[in-house]
Motif scaffolding. Structure first.
Motif, PDB file in Angstrom:
ATOM      1  N   TYR A  97       0.926  -1.098  -0.064  1.00 61.66           N
ATOM      2  CA  TYR A  97       0.068  -0.079   0.121  1.00 61.66           C
ATOM      3  C   TYR A  97       1.007   1.302   0.053  1.00 61.66           C
ATOM      4  O   TYR A  97       1.983   1.054   0.289  1.00 61.66           O
ATOM      5  N   ASP A  98       0.318   2.500  -0.247  1.00 63.33           N
ATOM      6  CA  ASP A  98       0.962   3.451  -0.246  1.00 63.33           C
ATOM      7  C   ASP A  98       1.070   4.057   1.290  1.00 63.33           C
ATOM      8  O   ASP A  98       0.343   4.339   1.777  1.00 63.33           O
ATOM      9  N   LYS A  99       2.416   4.268   1.407  1.00 66.57           N
ATOM     10  CA  LYS A  99       2.908   4.934   2.719  1.00 66.57           C
ATOM     11  C   LYS A  99       3.658   6.221   2.765  1.00 66.57           C
ATOM     12  O   LYS A  99       4.804   6.296   2.018  1.00 66.57           O
ATOM     13  N   VAL A 100       3.249   7.247   3.563  1.00 64.16           N
ATOM     14  CA  VAL A 100       3.771   8.284   3.449  1.00 64.16           C
ATOM     15  C   VAL A 100       4.125   8.799   5.012  1.00 64.16           C
ATOM     16  O   VAL A 100       3.578   8.615   5.706  1.00 64.16           O
ATOM     17  N   ILE A 101       5.472   9.103   5.015  1.00 64.83           N
ATOM     18  CA  ILE A 101       6.244   9.541   6.462  1.00 64.83           C
ATOM     19  C   ILE A 101       6.529  11.032   6.265  1.00 64.83           C
ATOM     20  O   ILE A 101       7.048  11.350   5.329  1.00 64.83           O
ATOM     21  N   PHE A 102       6.194  12.044   7.319  1.00 61.71           N
ATOM     22  CA  PHE A 102       6.262  13.425   7.486  1.00 61.71           C
ATOM     23  C   PHE A 102       7.455  13.600   8.223  1.00 61.71           C
ATOM     24  O   PHE A 102       7.800  12.799   9.248  1.00 61.71           O
ATOM     25  N   GLY A 103       8.207  14.518   7.926  1.00 63.53           N
ATOM     26  CA  GLY A 103       9.313  15.144   8.575  1.00 63.53           C
ATOM     27  C   GLY A 103       9.078  16.299   9.621  1.00 63.53           C
ATOM     28  O   GLY A 103       7.481  16.404   9.873  1.00 63.53           O
TER      29      GLY A 103
ATOM     30  N   TRP B  34      -6.030   8.970   8.940  1.00 60.53           N
ATOM     31  CA  TRP B  34      -6.195   9.608  10.201  1.00 60.53           C
ATOM     32  C   TRP B  34      -4.669  10.181  10.772  1.00 60.53           C
ATOM     33  O   TRP B  34      -4.025   9.154  10.769  1.00 60.53           O
ATOM     34  N   TYR B  35      -4.238  11.265  10.888  1.00 61.76           N
ATOM     35  CA  TYR B  35      -2.960  11.540  11.406  1.00 61.76           C
ATOM     36  C   TYR B  35      -3.056  12.334  12.817  1.00 61.76           C
ATOM     37  O   TYR B  35      -4.261  13.062  12.910  1.00 61.76           O
ATOM     38  N   GLN B  36      -2.294  12.109  13.642  1.00 58.22           N
ATOM     39  CA  GLN B  36      -2.161  12.822  14.823  1.00 58.22           C
ATOM     40  C   GLN B  36      -0.875  14.056  14.685  1.00 58.22           C
ATOM     41  O   GLN B  36       0.176  13.597  14.438  1.00 58.22           O
ATOM     42  N   GLN B  37      -1.123  15.240  15.036  1.00 59.60           N
ATOM     43  CA  GLN B  37      -0.278  16.124  14.820  1.00 59.60           C
ATOM     44  C   GLN B  37      -0.029  17.073  16.221  1.00 59.60           C
ATOM     45  O   GLN B  37      -0.861  17.914  16.613  1.00 59.60           O
ATOM     46  N   ILE B  38       0.879  16.696  17.025  1.00 62.07           N
ATOM     47  CA  ILE B  38       1.204  17.336  18.226  1.00 62.07           C
ATOM     48  C   ILE B  38       1.824  18.701  18.252  1.00 62.07           C
ATOM     49  O   ILE B  38       2.479  18.713  16.911  1.00 62.07           O
ATOM     50  N   LEU B  39       1.648  19.581  18.728  1.00 66.46           N
ATOM     51  CA  LEU B  39       2.192  20.872  18.566  1.00 66.46           C
ATOM     52  C   LEU B  39       3.887  20.670  18.190  1.00 66.46           C
ATOM     53  O   LEU B  39       4.270  20.217  19.096  1.00 66.46           O
ATOM     54  N   GLY B  40       4.143  21.375  17.146  1.00 65.84           N
ATOM     55  CA  GLY B  40       5.545  21.445  16.878  1.00 65.84           C
ATOM     56  C   GLY B  40       6.268  20.145  16.189  1.00 65.84           C
ATOM     57  O   GLY B  40       7.557  19.996  15.948  1.00 65.84           O
ATOM     58  N   GLN B  41       5.366  19.267  16.013  1.00 63.94           N
ATOM     59  CA  GLN B  41       5.693  18.215  15.434  1.00 63.94           C
ATOM     60  C   GLN B  41       5.219  17.888  13.727  1.00 63.94           C
ATOM     61  O   GLN B  41       4.210  18.663  13.581  1.00 63.94           O
ATOM     62  N   GLY B  42       5.634  17.095  13.044  1.00 70.06           N
ATOM     63  CA  GLY B  42       4.910  16.625  11.848  1.00 70.06           C
ATOM     64  C   GLY B  42       3.787  15.713  12.104  1.00 70.06           C
ATOM     65  O   GLY B  42       3.613  15.012  13.111  1.00 70.06           O
ATOM     66  N   PRO B  43       2.848  15.592  11.210  1.00 71.05           N
ATOM     67  CA  PRO B  43       1.839  14.793  11.333  1.00 71.05           C
ATOM     68  C   PRO B  43       2.164  13.228  11.401  1.00 71.05           C
ATOM     69  O   PRO B  43       3.361  12.698  10.537  1.00 71.05           O
ATOM     70  N   LYS B  44       1.640  12.558  12.281  1.00 73.70           N
ATOM     71  CA  LYS B  44       2.070  10.869  12.419  1.00 73.70           C
ATOM     72  C   LYS B  44       0.727  10.280  12.261  1.00 73.70           C
ATOM     73  O   LYS B  44      -0.262  10.374  12.614  1.00 73.70           O
ATOM     74  N   LEU B  45       0.972   9.216  11.126  1.00 74.28           N
ATOM     75  CA  LEU B  45      -0.172   8.361  10.785  1.00 74.28           C
ATOM     76  C   LEU B  45      -0.670   7.272  11.979  1.00 74.28           C
ATOM     77  O   LEU B  45       0.079   6.817  12.469  1.00 74.28           O
TER      78      LEU B  45
END
Lengths: 112, 112
Positions: A97-103, B34-45
């Protein structure tokens, strides 16, 4: 697991200056993406890069997919106040599946 | 085309309470995130759906978080019971294939 690092963490620049930020990874990605997030909004896709060495522009933005496939950079020329925001790189890999990771993002502030 | 719709925009709850978020993706987009984005961080799947099936929920704290996508369209994310560290922005995104997500504006959750 895979991790992306972005530098610098934050930048304060004068309006009209050029900006350069980069993103490095511990592993190879098939595609690099650059997003911008403004306060109270979700990230918006700026540029997508699909092959190593690719250089792509979107207006005053230019991004490159590193030759090693483990890095990418984003340049903004002649910055303006509306460039303010957080810039995220993201790496995409295609498995089953398509997986995307954010910095973690680079926060840009532009001083008029 | 209409964007990704999320509600509510803001939610404040006490710890140990329950909360649910709703997402309506772009019409025709098979993949929902659905992503969780904690303040000051990038989105986490947190979780990724392909149609109404889960393809990745490896980072979802399953003891307290749950998500469903009924009929491969709308999705809800629930937290029960909430902890202080769940305070974050919860972003929903959708895509038709692979890269180039479209994000919603997010739900900002504050747990007190």
């Amino acid at each position: 697991g895979q991790q992306l690092n972005q530098s610098p963490q934050s930048m304060f620049i004068q309006e009209g200056e050029d900006v350069s930020m980069n993103c490095t990874s511990s592993s190879i990605f098939n595609t690099w993406l650059w997003y911008k997030q403004e306060p109270g909004e979700g990230p918006v896709l700026l540029i997508a890069l699909y092959k190593a060495g690719e250089l792509t522009s979107n207006g005053r933005l230019t991004a490159q997919f590193g030759i090693t496939r483990k890095d990418s950079f984003l340049n903004i020329s002649a910055s303006i106040p509306s460039d303010v925001g957080i810039y995220f790189c993201a790496g995409h890999e295609k498995t089953s599946y398509d997986k995307v990771i954010f910095g973690p993002g680079t926060s840009l502030s532009v001083i008029p | 085309e209409a964007g990704v719709a999320q509600s509510p925009r803001y939610k404040i709850i006490e710890k140990r309470q329950s909360v649910a978020f709703w997402c309506n993706p772009i019409s025709g987009h098979a993949t929902l995130y659905w992503y969780q984005q904690i303040l000051g961080q990038g989105p986490k799947l947190l979780i990724q759906f392909q149609n109404n099936g889960v393809v990745d929920d490896s980072q979802l704290p399953k003891d307290r978080f749950s998500a469903e996508r009924l009929k491969g369209v709308d999705s809800t994310l629930k937290i029960q019971p909430a902890k202080l560290e769940d305070s974050a922005v919860y972003l929903c995104a959708s895509s038709s294939q692979g890269v180039g997500y479209t994000f919603g504006s997010g739900t900002r959750l504050t747990v007190v």
